[in-house]
Design a protein around this motif. Structure first.
Motif, PDB file in Angstrom:
ATOM      1  N   VAL A  92       0.951  -1.271  -0.060  1.00  0.00           N
ATOM      2  CA  VAL A  92      -0.034  -0.150  -0.109  1.00  0.00           C
ATOM      3  C   VAL A  92       0.910   1.266   0.029  1.00  0.00           C
ATOM      4  N   ASN A  93       0.586   2.282  -1.012  1.00  0.00           N
ATOM      5  CA  ASN A  93       1.265   3.314  -0.996  1.00  0.00           C
ATOM      6  C   ASN A  93       0.907   4.104   0.052  1.00  0.00           C
ATOM      7  N   LEU A  94       1.331   4.611   0.994  1.00  0.00           N
ATOM      8  CA  LEU A  94       0.931   5.329   2.356  1.00  0.00           C
ATOM      9  C   LEU A  94       0.673   6.798   1.999  1.00  0.00           C
ATOM     10  N   GLU A  95       1.128   7.329   0.878  1.00  0.00           N
ATOM     11  CA  GLU A  95       0.809   8.819   0.529  1.00  0.00           C
ATOM     12  C   GLU A  95      -0.715   8.844  -0.078  1.00  0.00           C
ATOM     13  N   THR A  96      -0.888   7.835  -0.998  1.00  0.00           N
ATOM     14  CA  THR A  96      -2.239   7.683  -1.908  1.00  0.00           C
ATOM     15  C   THR A  96      -3.084   6.666  -1.480  1.00  0.00           C
ATOM     16  N   ARG A  97      -2.727   5.989  -0.432  1.00  0.00           N
ATOM     17  CA  ARG A  97      -3.459   4.956   0.103  1.00  0.00           C
ATOM     18  C   ARG A  97      -3.769   3.778  -1.232  1.00  0.00           C
ATOM     19  N   LYS A  98      -3.258   3.960  -2.332  1.00  0.00           N
ATOM     20  CA  LYS A  98      -3.490   2.922  -3.590  1.00  0.00           C
ATOM     21  C   LYS A  98      -2.909   1.657  -3.197  1.00  0.00           C
ATOM     22  N   ASN A  99      -3.514   0.752  -3.454  1.00  0.00           N
ATOM     23  CA  ASN A  99      -3.096  -0.827  -3.394  1.00  0.00           C
ATOM     24  C   ASN A  99      -2.374  -1.352  -4.432  1.00  0.00           C
ATOM     25  N   PHE A 100      -1.184  -2.073  -4.629  1.00  0.00           N
ATOM     26  CA  PHE A 100      -0.753  -2.987  -5.608  1.00  0.00           C
ATOM     27  C   PHE A 100      -0.496  -4.350  -5.079  1.00  0.00           C
ATOM     28  N   ARG A 101      -0.827  -5.115  -6.212  1.00  0.00           N
ATOM     29  CA  ARG A 101      -0.917  -6.574  -5.796  1.00  0.00           C
ATOM     30  C   ARG A 101       0.387  -7.191  -6.704  1.00  0.00           C
ATOM     31  N   LEU A 102       1.374  -7.472  -6.165  1.00  0.00           N
ATOM     32  CA  LEU A 102       2.452  -7.849  -6.696  1.00  0.00           C
ATOM     33  C   LEU A 102       2.688  -9.548  -6.619  1.00  0.00           C
ATOM     34  N   ASN A 103       2.913 -10.023  -8.023  1.00  0.00           N
ATOM     35  CA  ASN A 103       2.723 -11.489  -8.292  1.00  0.00           C
ATOM     36  C   ASN A 103       4.282 -11.900  -7.689  1.00  0.00           C
ATOM     37  N   VAL A 104       4.328 -12.714  -6.846  1.00  0.00           N
ATOM     38  CA  VAL A 104       5.901 -13.120  -6.204  1.00  0.00           C
ATOM     39  C   VAL A 104       6.184 -14.470  -6.489  1.00  0.00           C
ATOM     40  N   LYS A 105       5.283 -15.254  -7.180  1.00  0.00           N
ATOM     41  CA  LYS A 105       5.476 -16.405  -7.535  1.00  0.00           C
ATOM     42  C   LYS A 105       4.382 -16.829  -8.707  1.00  0.00           C
ATOM     43  N   PRO A 106       5.135 -17.046  -9.818  1.00  0.00           N
ATOM     44  CA  PRO A 106       4.369 -16.766 -11.234  1.00  0.00           C
ATOM     45  C   PRO A 106       3.495 -18.350 -11.185  1.00  0.00           C
ATOM     46  N   ILE A 107       2.257 -18.016 -12.125  1.00  0.00           N
ATOM     47  CA  ILE A 107       1.562 -19.297 -12.375  1.00  0.00           C
ATOM     48  C   ILE A 107       2.218 -20.386 -12.983  1.00  0.00           C
ATOM     49  N   VAL A 108       2.154 -21.533 -12.637  1.00  0.00           N
ATOM     50  CA  VAL A 108       2.783 -22.733 -13.125  1.00  0.00           C
ATOM     51  C   VAL A 108       4.159 -23.158 -12.582  1.00  0.00           C
ATOM     52  N   ARG A 109       4.758 -21.948 -12.041  1.00  0.00           N
ATOM     53  CA  ARG A 109       6.289 -22.052 -11.591  1.00  0.00           C
ATOM     54  C   ARG A 109       6.377 -22.971 -10.113  1.00  0.00           C
ATOM     55  N   THR A 110       7.107 -23.942 -10.071  1.00  0.00           N
ATOM     56  CA  THR A 110       6.963 -24.607  -8.813  1.00  0.00           C
ATOM     57  C   THR A 110       8.263 -24.376  -8.065  1.00  0.00           C
ATOM     58  N   ARG A 111       9.125 -23.410  -8.488  1.00  0.00           N
ATOM     59  CA  ARG A 111      10.273 -23.246  -7.646  1.00  0.00           C
ATOM     60  C   ARG A 111       9.851 -22.491  -6.320  1.00  0.00           C
ATOM     61  N   ARG A 112      10.840 -22.807  -5.170  1.00  0.00           N
ATOM     62  CA  ARG A 112      10.414 -22.338  -3.861  1.00  0.00           C
ATOM     63  C   ARG A 112      10.605 -20.860  -3.855  1.00  0.00           C
ATOM     64  N   GLU A 113      11.639 -20.313  -4.663  1.00  0.00           N
ATOM     65  CA  GLU A 113      11.998 -19.033  -4.523  1.00  0.00           C
ATOM     66  C   GLU A 113      12.005 -18.263  -6.195  1.00  0.00           C
ATOM     67  N   ASN A 114      11.559 -17.329  -6.042  1.00  0.00           N
ATOM     68  CA  ASN A 114      11.109 -16.697  -7.400  1.00  0.00           C
ATOM     69  C   ASN A 114      11.324 -15.197  -7.412  1.00  0.00           C
ATOM     70  N   PRO A 115      11.924 -14.662  -8.641  1.00  0.00           N
ATOM     71  CA  PRO A 115      12.441 -13.319  -8.354  1.00  0.00           C
ATOM     72  C   PRO A 115      11.119 -12.455  -8.955  1.00  0.00           C
ATOM     73  N   PHE A 116      11.242 -11.066  -8.527  1.00  0.00           N
ATOM     74  CA  PHE A 116      10.026 -10.063  -9.024  1.00  0.00           C
ATOM     75  C   PHE A 116      10.672  -8.817  -9.316  1.00  0.00           C
ATOM     76  N   CYS A 117      10.002  -8.024 -10.238  1.00  0.00           N
ATOM     77  CA  CYS A 117      10.340  -6.738 -10.637  1.00  0.00           C
ATOM     78  C   CYS A 117       9.327  -5.737 -10.980  1.00  0.00           C
ATOM     79  N   TYR A 118       9.052  -4.684 -10.559  1.00  0.00           N
ATOM     80  CA  TYR A 118       7.822  -3.975 -10.632  1.00  0.00           C
ATOM     81  C   TYR A 118       8.144  -2.371 -10.756  1.00  0.00           C
ATOM     82  N   ALA A 119       7.448  -1.690 -11.529  1.00  0.00           N
ATOM     83  CA  ALA A 119       7.663  -0.142 -11.570  1.00  0.00           C
ATOM     84  C   ALA A 119       6.437   0.221 -10.571  1.00  0.00           C
ATOM     85  N   LEU A 120       6.661   1.171  -9.830  1.00  0.00           N
ATOM     86  CA  LEU A 120       5.544   1.655  -8.577  1.00  0.00           C
ATOM     87  C   LEU A 120       5.773   3.164  -8.759  1.00  0.00           C
TER      88      LEU A 120
END
Length: 215
Positions: A92-120
């Motif tokens: 949650v952006n505390l200035e705007t109170r806008k919510n962002f839902r980040l995918n931290v484990k892609p669909i179908v991927r079975t790895r225990r640890e996964n990378p992520f990268c987002y522009a906010l």
């Protein structure tokens, strides 16, 4: 005689230790239940938040009006139990109170640890909740878990993990270790993850990235 006595005492000690661990876990659960609600508990935002679009590997320039974050997430369940379902962390952006839902484990991927990268958009962000599913023979059991510090407080700075995003900059937000219930950890593994990220995101200026682990 002493050997026989030791063999009899060992199971009792193990049983006692197991009981202590179970009691501590129960006490921790009860402490979380009776925690005072903070502002994100009182006003959690919309029920439905669509997943945010990840930062594309082919994009060559950082956006001037947003900051880019990258890191990895160690999920709660192993590959067989997480199945082919995605996992998400809401921030949650505390200035705007806008919510962002980040995918931290892609669909179908079975790895225990996964990378992520987002522009906010720029601002201070608080980690709100962790969404994952446990595969069952009859389908999947969904979980929505609040990400909170184990402190009984109504002050947001005391209860939530927060990081800052600045416009036009790249931010390393760490490894989000969510493998243990009630015990999220945020690890600085930049030197390890950068080598893999450079292969997938060759245009990211990883050497210039600011480390901003949630605190």
């Amino acid at each position: 005689m002493s050997l026989l006595l030791a063999s009899c005492l060992l199971p009792n000690r193990l049983h006692a230790q197991t009981n202590r661990i179970q009691v501590q876990h129960l006490e921790q659960e009860l402490e979380l239940v009776k925690m005072l609600p903070d502002s994100l508990d009182v006003n959690p935002g919309p029920m439905l938040v669509l997943p945010s679009a990840s930062w594309g590997s082919a994009q060559k320039q950082l956006p001037a009006d947003k900051g880019v974050i990258y890191g990895s997430c160690l999920q709660r369940l192993d590959g067989s139990r997480s199945g082919g379902l995605g996992q998400y962390v809401r921030v949650v952006n505390l200035e705007t109170r806008k919510n962002f839902r980040l995918n931290v484990k892609p669909i179908v991927r079975t790895r225990r640890e996964n990378p992520f990268c987002y522009a906010l958009p720029p601002g201070h962000y608080a980690l709100h909740s962790y969404e994952f599913s446990d595969s069952k023979w009859y389908g999947a059991q969904a979980f929505l878990e609040s990400i909170r510090k184990p402190r009984n407080s109504q002050t947001l700075a005391n209860t939530r993990y927060v990081f800052e995003v600045k416009p036009g900059q790249l931010h390393y937000v760490g490894t989000w270790d969510l493998s243990q219930e009630f015990d999220p950890r945020f690890l600085d593994e930049k030197s390890t993850i950068d080598a893999d990220f450079h292969k997938s995101y060759p245009h990211l200026p990883l050497n210039d990235a600011q480390t901003v682990l949630p605190r």
